[in-house]
Design an enzyme around this catalytic site. Structure first.
Site, PDB file in Angstrom:
ATOM      1  N   HIS A 221       0.798  -1.239   0.000  1.00 40.67           N
ATOM      2  CA  HIS A 221       0.000   0.000   0.000  1.00 40.67           C
ATOM      3  C   HIS A 221       0.823   1.278   0.000  1.00 40.67           C
ATOM      4  CE1 HIS A 221       0.790  -0.390   4.344  1.00 40.67           C
ATOM      5  NE2 HIS A 221       0.689   0.929   4.357  1.00 40.67           N
TER       6      HIS A 221
HETATM    7  C1  UD1 Z   1      -2.339   5.487   5.632  1.00 41.18           C
HETATM    8  C2  UD1 Z   1      -1.075   6.061   6.226  1.00 41.18           C
HETATM    9  C3  UD1 Z   1       0.057   5.062   6.109  1.00 41.18           C
HETATM   10  C4  UD1 Z   1      -0.332   3.743   6.707  1.00 41.18           C
HETATM   11  C5  UD1 Z   1      -1.628   3.253   6.090  1.00 41.18           C
HETATM   12  C6  UD1 Z   1      -2.083   2.017   6.796  1.00 41.18           C
HETATM   13  C7  UD1 Z   1      -0.830   8.502   6.036  1.00 41.18           C
HETATM   14  C8  UD1 Z   1      -0.171   9.596   5.296  1.00 41.18           C
HETATM   15  N1  UD1 Z   1      -0.667   7.280   5.524  1.00 41.18           N
HETATM   16  O1  UD1 Z   1      -2.102   5.304   4.249  1.00 41.18           O
HETATM   17  O2  UD1 Z   1       1.194   5.552   6.807  1.00 41.18           O
HETATM   18  O3  UD1 Z   1       0.700   2.818   6.475  1.00 41.18           O
HETATM   19  O4  UD1 Z   1      -2.643   4.253   6.249  1.00 41.18           O
HETATM   20  O5  UD1 Z   1      -3.034   1.299   6.072  1.00 41.18           O
HETATM   21  O6  UD1 Z   1      -1.453   8.736   7.031  1.00 41.18           O
HETATM   22  N2  UD1 Z   1      -9.442   4.395   1.389  1.00 41.18           N
HETATM   23  C9  UD1 Z   1     -10.624   3.687   1.297  1.00 41.18           C
HETATM   24  N3  UD1 Z   1     -11.214   3.284   2.462  1.00 41.18           N
HETATM   25  C10 UD1 Z   1     -10.692   3.549   3.696  1.00 41.18           C
HETATM   26  C11 UD1 Z   1      -9.504   4.270   3.756  1.00 41.18           C
HETATM   27  C12 UD1 Z   1      -8.882   4.691   2.597  1.00 41.18           C
HETATM   28  O7  UD1 Z   1     -11.127   3.433   0.217  1.00 41.18           O
HETATM   29  O8  UD1 Z   1     -11.297   3.128   4.693  1.00 41.18           O
HETATM   30  C13 UD1 Z   1      -8.764   4.811   0.125  1.00 41.18           C
HETATM   31  C14 UD1 Z   1      -9.139   6.211  -0.355  1.00 41.18           C
HETATM   32  O9  UD1 Z   1      -9.177   6.199  -1.735  1.00 41.18           O
HETATM   33  C15 UD1 Z   1      -7.931   7.027   0.107  1.00 41.18           C
HETATM   34  C16 UD1 Z   1      -6.792   6.037  -0.004  1.00 41.18           C
HETATM   35  O10 UD1 Z   1      -7.354   4.778   0.335  1.00 41.18           O
HETATM   36  O11 UD1 Z   1      -7.734   8.163  -0.673  1.00 41.18           O
HETATM   37  C17 UD1 Z   1      -5.626   6.351   0.909  1.00 41.18           C
HETATM   38  O12 UD1 Z   1      -6.048   6.495   2.268  1.00 41.18           O
HETATM   39  P1  UD1 Z   1      -5.192   7.402   3.285  1.00 41.18           P
HETATM   40  O13 UD1 Z   1      -5.731   7.286   4.652  1.00 41.18           O
HETATM   41  O14 UD1 Z   1      -5.011   8.771   2.731  1.00 41.18           O
HETATM   42  O15 UD1 Z   1      -3.755   6.767   3.240  1.00 41.18           O
HETATM   43  P2  UD1 Z   1      -3.299   5.251   3.223  1.00 41.18           P
HETATM   44  O16 UD1 Z   1      -2.673   4.978   1.901  1.00 41.18           O
HETATM   45  O17 UD1 Z   1      -4.406   4.379   3.692  1.00 41.18           O
HETATM   46  N1  UDP Z   2      -3.642  -6.002   8.516  1.00 39.44           N
HETATM   47  C1  UDP Z   2      -4.931  -6.530   8.560  1.00 39.44           C
HETATM   48  N2  UDP Z   2      -5.556  -6.851   7.382  1.00 39.44           N
HETATM   49  C2  UDP Z   2      -4.969  -6.700   6.169  1.00 39.44           C
HETATM   50  C3  UDP Z   2      -3.653  -6.139   6.130  1.00 39.44           C
HETATM   51  C4  UDP Z   2      -3.026  -5.788   7.318  1.00 39.44           C
HETATM   52  O1  UDP Z   2      -5.481  -6.717   9.635  1.00 39.44           O
HETATM   53  O2  UDP Z   2      -5.588  -7.034   5.143  1.00 39.44           O
HETATM   54  C5  UDP Z   2      -2.987  -5.629   9.789  1.00 39.44           C
HETATM   55  C6  UDP Z   2      -1.571  -6.126   9.962  1.00 39.44           C
HETATM   56  O3  UDP Z   2      -1.533  -7.402  10.536  1.00 39.44           O
HETATM   57  C7  UDP Z   2      -0.971  -5.086  10.898  1.00 39.44           C
HETATM   58  C8  UDP Z   2      -1.691  -3.819  10.505  1.00 39.44           C
HETATM   59  O4  UDP Z   2      -2.857  -4.224   9.788  1.00 39.44           O
HETATM   60  O5  UDP Z   2      -1.277  -5.401  12.238  1.00 39.44           O
HETATM   61  C9  UDP Z   2      -0.777  -2.982   9.648  1.00 39.44           C
HETATM   62  O6  UDP Z   2      -1.475  -2.096   8.880  1.00 39.44           O
HETATM   63  P1  UDP Z   2      -0.922  -1.536   7.509  1.00 39.44           P
HETATM   64  O7  UDP Z   2      -0.062  -2.514   6.827  1.00 39.44           O
HETATM   65  O8  UDP Z   2      -2.111  -1.036   6.790  1.00 39.44           O
HETATM   66  O9  UDP Z   2      -0.103  -0.252   7.980  1.00 39.44           O
HETATM   67  P2  UDP Z   2       1.438   0.023   8.323  1.00 39.44           P
HETATM   68  O10 UDP Z   2       1.847  -0.893   9.417  1.00 39.44           O
HETATM   69  O11 UDP Z   2       2.213  -0.166   7.070  1.00 39.44           O
HETATM   70  O12 UDP Z   2       1.443   1.444   8.720  1.00 39.44           O
END
Ligand code: UD1
Ligand code: UDP
Length: 376
Positions: A221
């Site tokens: 991601h």
């Molecule tokens: C965010 C965090 C990242 C973290 C990740 C965990 C920031 C800058 N980034 O990234 O550090 O590793 O979460 O998963 O805070 N979206 C959905 N449904 C949701 C949430 C998001 O569809 O419930 C989609 C939307 O299109 C959105 C995109 O995902 O624009 C990105 O979501 P966003 O929260 O901005 O950042 P992540 O890439 O999820």
């Molecule tokens: N995770 C989850 N379902 C998924 C992918 C990740 O429950 O489909 C859990 C994973 O085990 C970990 C947490 O989400 O505990 C990490 O989240 P993510 O990878 O989105 O964020 P990051 O750690 O990179 O910030």
């Protein structure tokens, strides 16, 4: 200001015993880290509230973690949602300022390095509310990552800093953070893993999802991997080369879902694309896998404890302890098919240089944090 001049900060260590602690959570990894801290403070009778910013909002990215991890329902959900960095951070700050002004918490606890973390630290600092940062001091030294910006600023604004590894303490000391405010407490994400270990039933998940004995679990991601269609197409082709050898199961994060679909990632008989999984199913998937391909921060740590080889598609990591003490290895996409072939042949290309798991990753980080904050 001369360097001899003392810093003036809100009195975090001595916050009033009857004051409310407010936890700020917003994105998937926050929920996993906050759960053990909330539980340990609850056991000490501390008055607390959980504020969900709404940065993540799909059931599979948010509510499922509350149901599975025993987190109390959020006292408030700000419903901020998605947007550009500026839009999202601004909306987070406006919502949090209103919330903090009404609640007047004695302490705000922020987790990790997401935009909700940074926004809460900024707002609290300007309202003179002490801030505690859980997972302080991680550094990738890669300023192109939004998380690196978020962590650096959050650490400068924090009054109490809880670190998961000795390197993190070193980084904070190097950046001039007063070491008296820094505590090495272990890793709350690992508290959640160890606290739920009996729920990760790999045989039951294999049967339910009809998984073969050997498979690779994948999750990606990071913007550097999933935002540029050309990079996504290249990664899809590499994952197909892996799938030529072994089934690949990938719960797809919403950020990259459209791009991976457009690149035809699912168009291979041994690629299984799923919606994001809940925590228990996801960690069970990882536990039962032959290897993991990821760019997730948390997954690098979880594989370290589960002993599953982890191939991290990134040029750097803010969690080097998962390489020295764990199963993690940084890779470029062209290495993936060859490394997976080696793992399938029984080799361990990510073998740790240190035999023990990282210090204090023992399931008691939440307890240590609560004892420091509550003084009991
Ligand atoms: C965010 C965090 C990242 C973290 C990740 C965990 C920031 C800058 N980034 O990234 O550090 O590793 O979460 O998963 O805070 N979206 C959905 N449904 C949701 C949430 C998001 O569809 O419930 C989609 C939307 O299109 C959105 C995109 O995902 O624009 C990105 O979501 P966003 O929260 O901005 O950042 P992540 O890439 O999820
Ligand atoms: N995770 C989850 N379902 C998924 C992918 C990740 O429950 O489909 C859990 C994973 O085990 C970990 C947490 O989400 O505990 C990490 O989240 P993510 O990878 O989105 O964020 P990051 O750690 O990179 O910030």
């Amino acid at each position: 200001m001369s360097s001899a001049q003392a810093e003036r900060r809100p009195a975090a260590a001595g916050f009033a015993p009857d004051a409310e602690i407010v936890h700020i959570v917003g994105a998937r990894p926050n929920f996993v880290k906050a759960a053990p801290v909330v539980a340990a403070l609850e056991a000490r009778g501390v008055r607390q509230a959980v504020v969900h910013t709404g940065q993540h909002y799909d059931d599979r990215m948010s509510a499922v973690f509350f149901r599975e991890l025993g987190l109390p329902r959020p006292d408030v959900d700000l419903g901020v949602g998605s947007g550009s960095h500026a839009e999202q951070t601004a909306a987070l700050m406006v919502g949090l300022e209103r919330e903090f002004t009404t609640r007047s918490p004695g302490l705000v606890i922020v987790y990790g390095d997401v935009n909700s973390t940074l926004a809460a630290a900024l707002v609290a600092a300007k309202l003179h509310i002490p801030v505690a940062h859980v997972e302080a001091g991680l550094r990738s030294f890669d300023w192109t990552m939004p998380e690196e910006v978020n962590r650096r600023v959050t650490d400068q604004l924090s009054d109490v800093l809880f670190a998961t590894s000795p390197e993190a303490v070193g980084h904070l000391a190097h950046e001039g953070v007063d070491v008296d405010r820094v505590h090495l407490v272990g890793n709350p994400m690992i508290d959640t893993l160890l606290g739920n270990i009996d729920r990760f039933d790999t045989a039951a998940l294999r049967a339910r999802l009809d998984l073969p004995d050997a498979y690779v679990a994948a999750t990606l991601h990071r913007p550097a991997n999933v935002d540029d269609p050309a990079i996504v197409a290249r990664l899809a082709a590499r994952l197909h080369e892996v799938a030529d050898q072994v089934d690949v199961v990938m719960p797809v994060h919403p950020r990259g879902a459209k791009a991976f679909a457009a690149a035809g990632l699912g168009d291979h008989p041994r690629m299984r694309l799923l919606d994001p999984l809940g925590y228990v199913d996801f960690v069970t998937l990882v536990r039962g896998s032959t290897a993991v391909v990821t760019d997730s921060g948390g997954v690098q740590e979880e594989t370290t404890i589960l002993g599953v080889p982890c191939l991290t598609l990134r040029p750097n990591t803010e969690r080097p302890v998962t390489i020295t003490h764990g199963t993690n290895r940084l890779v470029v996409d062209s290495e993936l098919p060859g490394l997976v072939a080696k793992i399938l042949a029984g080799e361990t290309p990510g073998a740790p240089t240190v035999a023990d798991v990282p210090p204090l990753w023992d399931g008691r980080a939440g307890e240590r944090i609560a004892t420091i904050l509550a003084g009991r």
